[in-house]
Design an enzyme around this catalytic site. Sequence first.
Site, PDB file in Angstrom:
ATOM      1  N   LYS A   1      77.348 100.552  62.171  1.00  0.00           N
ATOM      2  CA  LYS A   1      77.969 100.651  60.851  1.00  0.00           C
ATOM      3  C   LYS A   1      79.429 101.039  61.040  1.00  0.00           C
ATOM      4  O   LYS A   1      79.767 102.199  61.257  1.00  0.00           O
ATOM      5  CB  LYS A   1      77.290 101.686  59.958  1.00  0.00           C
ATOM      6  CG  LYS A   1      77.812 101.628  58.498  1.00  0.00           C
ATOM      7  CD  LYS A   1      77.753 102.957  57.794  1.00  0.00           C
ATOM      8  CE  LYS A   1      78.946 103.851  58.064  1.00  0.00           C
ATOM      9  NZ  LYS A   1      80.246 103.325  57.541  1.00  0.00           N
TER      10      LYS A   1
ATOM     11  N   CYS B   1      92.527 111.942  66.359  1.00  0.00           N
ATOM     12  CA  CYS B   1      91.895 113.256  66.417  1.00  0.00           C
ATOM     13  C   CYS B   1      92.440 114.106  67.552  1.00  0.00           C
ATOM     14  O   CYS B   1      92.360 115.335  67.509  1.00  0.00           O
ATOM     15  CB  CYS B   1      90.384 113.110  66.527  1.00  0.00           C
ATOM     16  SG  CYS B   1      89.849 112.030  67.860  1.00  0.00           S
TER      17      CYS B   1
ATOM     18  N   GLU C   1      81.701 112.951  67.929  1.00  0.00           N
ATOM     19  CA  GLU C   1      83.107 113.074  68.325  1.00  0.00           C
ATOM     20  C   GLU C   1      83.878 113.252  67.027  1.00  0.00           C
ATOM     21  O   GLU C   1      83.990 112.325  66.230  1.00  0.00           O
ATOM     22  CB  GLU C   1      83.547 111.825  69.100  1.00  0.00           C
ATOM     23  CG  GLU C   1      84.823 112.039  69.915  1.00  0.00           C
ATOM     24  CD  GLU C   1      86.075 111.931  69.085  1.00  0.00           C
ATOM     25  OE1 GLU C   1      86.630 113.003  68.734  1.00  0.00           O
ATOM     26  OE2 GLU C   1      86.508 110.817  68.789  1.00  0.00           O
TER      27      GLU C   1
ATOM     28  N   VAL D   1      74.488 103.428  54.090  1.00  0.00           N
ATOM     29  CA  VAL D   1      73.962 102.994  55.387  1.00  0.00           C
ATOM     30  C   VAL D   1      74.031 104.115  56.427  1.00  0.00           C
ATOM     31  O   VAL D   1      73.120 104.282  57.242  1.00  0.00           O
ATOM     32  CB  VAL D   1      74.708 101.742  55.877  1.00  0.00           C
ATOM     33  CG1 VAL D   1      74.245 101.353  57.279  1.00  0.00           C
ATOM     34  CG2 VAL D   1      74.491 100.576  54.917  1.00  0.00           C
TER      35      VAL D   1
ATOM     36  N   GLU E   1      93.015 120.085  59.975  1.00  0.00           N
ATOM     37  CA  GLU E   1      93.423 118.785  60.479  1.00  0.00           C
ATOM     38  C   GLU E   1      94.036 117.974  59.342  1.00  0.00           C
ATOM     39  O   GLU E   1      93.372 117.681  58.345  1.00  0.00           O
ATOM     40  CB  GLU E   1      92.224 118.039  61.078  1.00  0.00           C
ATOM     41  CG  GLU E   1      92.619 116.733  61.736  1.00  0.00           C
ATOM     42  CD  GLU E   1      91.431 116.012  62.365  1.00  0.00           C
ATOM     43  OE1 GLU E   1      91.589 115.444  63.456  1.00  0.00           O
ATOM     44  OE2 GLU E   1      90.349 116.019  61.754  1.00  0.00           O
TER      45      GLU E   1
END
Length: 478
Positions: free
Chosen positions: A174, A282, A249, A210, A382
């Site tokens: 997905k 990230c 992650e 999903v 973040e």
Amino acid sequence: MLEKREFYINGKWVAPAVARDCDVIDPSTEEVTAVISLGSEADTNTAVDAASAAFPSWAATAPATRADYVRKILDQYNLRRQEMAEAISREMGAPIDMSYEDQAECLPWHLGNFLDAFEKIEWIKPLSDDVTDTQIALEPIGVVGLITPWNWPMNQVTLKVIPALLAGCTIVLKPSEEAPLSSMLFAEFVHDAGIPAGVFNLVNGDGQGVGTQLSAHEDVQMISFTGSTRAGRAISKTAAETMKRVTLELGGKGANVVFADAGEKAVRRGAKHCFYNSGQSCNAPTRMLVERDFYDEAVEIAKSVAENTPVASGHQNGNHIGPVVNKRQWDQIQGYIQKGIDEGARLVAGGLGLPEGMNKGFYVRPTVFADVDPGMTIEREEIFGPVLSIIPFDTEEDAVRIANDTPYGLTNYVQTTDTDRKRRLARQLKSGMVEMNGKSRAAGAPFGGVKASGRAREGGVWGIEEFLEVKAISGWDE
């Protein structure tokens, strides 16, 4: 405008069970570049059923044969590399040159590294040289659900799909509904490579649909997810009901510790890295910790980098940064910039609003804050945009304390000419990765973090092993 309303299930493109359209917006223009369908639970179940049916045969396929199939995916990429770059640029805004040279090129880079690591795997071996009656076997975990993000779409697809295929798992992918076009092109590569029906399946959808369905499905043995820490927590809770393996992650808030002896080059490198991909990485070094004696000079250098970083359309050639992915992301970044101002950080470059001369597109001004105190919102959270926070420190111990005082733990950075000092910090910084003096990790090194950054280890042999079960077999010699 493209229409990509089908899913790749059981070796063919099929219409969704329920028509639910979703616009894919080109962030450079704010215009619809494609229309896709979002999957329903029926679509998810059909894909999982196909993967389940294909698993016994694929798991029994010789490892060398699985590797040959993977090489054929690379052949397809080499035929259509420009298409891949253009798809990524349209869907998430990466400048076309950067998309061609870096974003799309993640596929051959990781694929080649996985094939090298794959040759070293021993599928069954004695427990030790002295104990041969007990054997240790590595076996594919089963059907895996792979959920990938929009910021480095082909990087994450390759880091998940390729090792899963090599391990002998079957897959339901997905991709992010924000950036599905590159993944659908990848599905064409898989099809044209001749990989057997049901081994790889793709269902577009959102996280609540999903994504949640895959996480809860009793026939899915593993979820590998890359995305926000918030979503990672939700996936872990859902997946716990079926006791499946979950690898995550997640986000990061990397500290870049710059000592005075590292000089101007280190600051320029760090600021450019922060702004790269419009700050949507990230592992971006978004907190620059600078030794007090070098602090004022470093602030001026970072300001110069920001003011000389061009911002332009993803469709335009050249060395610039493009837009961020969507309006929601743009609004969120603007909110963080305002929060930095409100909490008393010193704005030295960039700031609120669109770059000068722009009135359309999700463009953010490269922004630098100085005099950021630990604990400020822009230091803790973040931002996922081209926003750099600069913080002074007095001693090595101060730098380590500030760097580690974060919920995250993905990548930290050290800049110094003192070899003993950089090695001390490399061991003291709490993160899955530490990069020093601009040196990138070697091919095959794992990517992943600790704490709220997740515990995945993607890339190289570690990335393949995440998709394998370990079985102990006794009585082998009798």
